[in-house]
Motif scaffolding. Structure first.
Motif, PDB file in Angstrom:
ATOM      1  N   PHE A   1      -0.716  -0.702   0.896  1.00 57.11           N
ATOM      2  CA  PHE A   1      -1.131  -1.689  -0.117  1.00 57.11           C
ATOM      3  C   PHE A   1      -1.012  -3.133   0.387  1.00 57.11           C
ATOM      4  N   ALA A   2      -1.133  -3.318   1.688  1.00 60.21           N
ATOM      5  CA  ALA A   2      -1.019  -4.673   2.239  1.00 60.21           C
ATOM      6  C   ALA A   2      -2.381  -5.353   2.191  1.00 60.21           C
TER       7      ALA A   2
ATOM      8  N   TRP B   1       7.094  -6.003  -6.290  1.00 56.18           N
ATOM      9  CA  TRP B   1       5.859  -6.031  -5.519  1.00 56.18           C
ATOM     10  C   TRP B   1       5.256  -7.432  -5.589  1.00 56.18           C
TER      11      TRP B   1
ATOM     12  N   ARG C   1      -0.031  -7.183  -3.203  1.00 57.48           N
ATOM     13  CA  ARG C   1       0.132  -5.732  -3.167  1.00 57.48           C
ATOM     14  C   ARG C   1      -0.236  -5.118  -4.511  1.00 57.48           C
TER      15      ARG C   1
END
Length: 286
Positions: free
Chosen positions: A77-78, A236, A240
């Motif tokens: 999720f970068a 988060w 992300r």
């Protein structure tokens, strides 16, 4: 085979299994990770662990100057995966790495601005032998992680997937395909979409979990705002979170429903099904 293989993201779901699988075949492997101490606890003494932080170019040489082949695993999720890994890819190619296997994502080829698609294009354009792996959502997202915690606590899975279908893939199968790709020149230039053998809604998946655990586990469809608040509370970053929400939008749009035969094409056997995964792991949700 005498070539040396670097596995990045070596403490992740796929990376761990790739390292162990390669070592079991007697191959020379380095496990690249930002957290060497954690990796040393995971692997036997025969695995050399090397620090590799994409944000610190001074960690590159010890990893890539040694490697003939490389499994490239972007952080999950970068949103800045291309900015993080682009220079590392160039460094590896210039250092003599001759084959890169990229762990991308199902449907990445459909979104030109996606960081993973930019990485794919870089490999396609840089003039190095490469293989693209595009897995669907891992079955292993149900355990370990926050879904396992919620199932154990509330017998519930809360996600913004609506009633869409997903062809979940076993990360063990993805690891086996990655090993095959790293070891076989016939995979140069290939792109494999990796799914399980069936499509399931989240309600279908929780019903299968219920059968294995012996109690009702239900799926609760939530909205993006609730999921954003949940991930933000867990620390988060906004980027992300946006990436994760984009993934679930693609699920609701039907992008993650098709079933591919690429696991069987590479491994010569059917991909593992969700019920088999649930049966193997039922103690985790008990």
């Amino acid at each position: 085979m005498s070539e040396k293989i670097l596995v990045t993201g070596a403490t992740g779901k796929v990376g761990q299994q790739v390292v162990r699988g390669l070592v079991s075949q007697g191959l020379e492997v380095k496990a690249g990770t930002r957290n060497p101490e954690a990796a040393k606890e995971l692997f036997a003494d025969g695995v050399e662990v090397v620090e590799l932080d994409y944000n610190r170019a001074e960690t590159y040489d010890a990893a890539v100057q040694w490697a003939d082949r490389l499994l490239l695993t972007p952080p999950p999720f970068a949103p800045d995966a291309y900015d993080l890994l682009g220079s590392f890819v160039d460094w590896a190619v210039q250092s003599g790495t001759r084959h890169l296997v990229l762990l991308s994502a199902m449907g990445a080829e459909r979104v030109d601005h996606l960081a993973l698609r930019k990485l794919e294009r870089q490999l396609e354009e840089v003039g190095v032998d490469h293989t693209l792996l595009r897995p669907n959502l891992y079955m292993q997202n149900f355990a370990p992680g926050f879904l396992e915690e919620e199932i154990r606590r509330d017998s519930t899975v809360s996600l913004p997937a609506g009633d869409a279908e997903v062809s979940f893939v076993d990360s063990d199968d993805v690891a086996d395909v990655a090993i095959a790709a790293l070891l076989g020149d016939e995979h140069f230039g290939a792109a494999y979409t990796l799914t399980g053998p069936e499509t399931l809604t989240l309600a279908d998946a929780t019903e299968l979990l219920s059968q294995e655990v012996g109690r009702e586990i239900r799926y609760r469809a939530i909205g993006d705002d609730e999921f954003r608040a949940f991930l933000t509370e867990r620390g988060w970053s906004r980027g992300r979170v946006d990436t994760a929400l984009g993934l679930f939008a693609s699920i609701r749009d039907g992008w993650r429903a098709p079933v591919s035969g690429d696991v069987k094409a590479v491994l010569g056997r059917e991909a593992g099904g969700f019920q088999d995964y649930a049966r193997r792991n039922r103690v985790r949700w008990s």
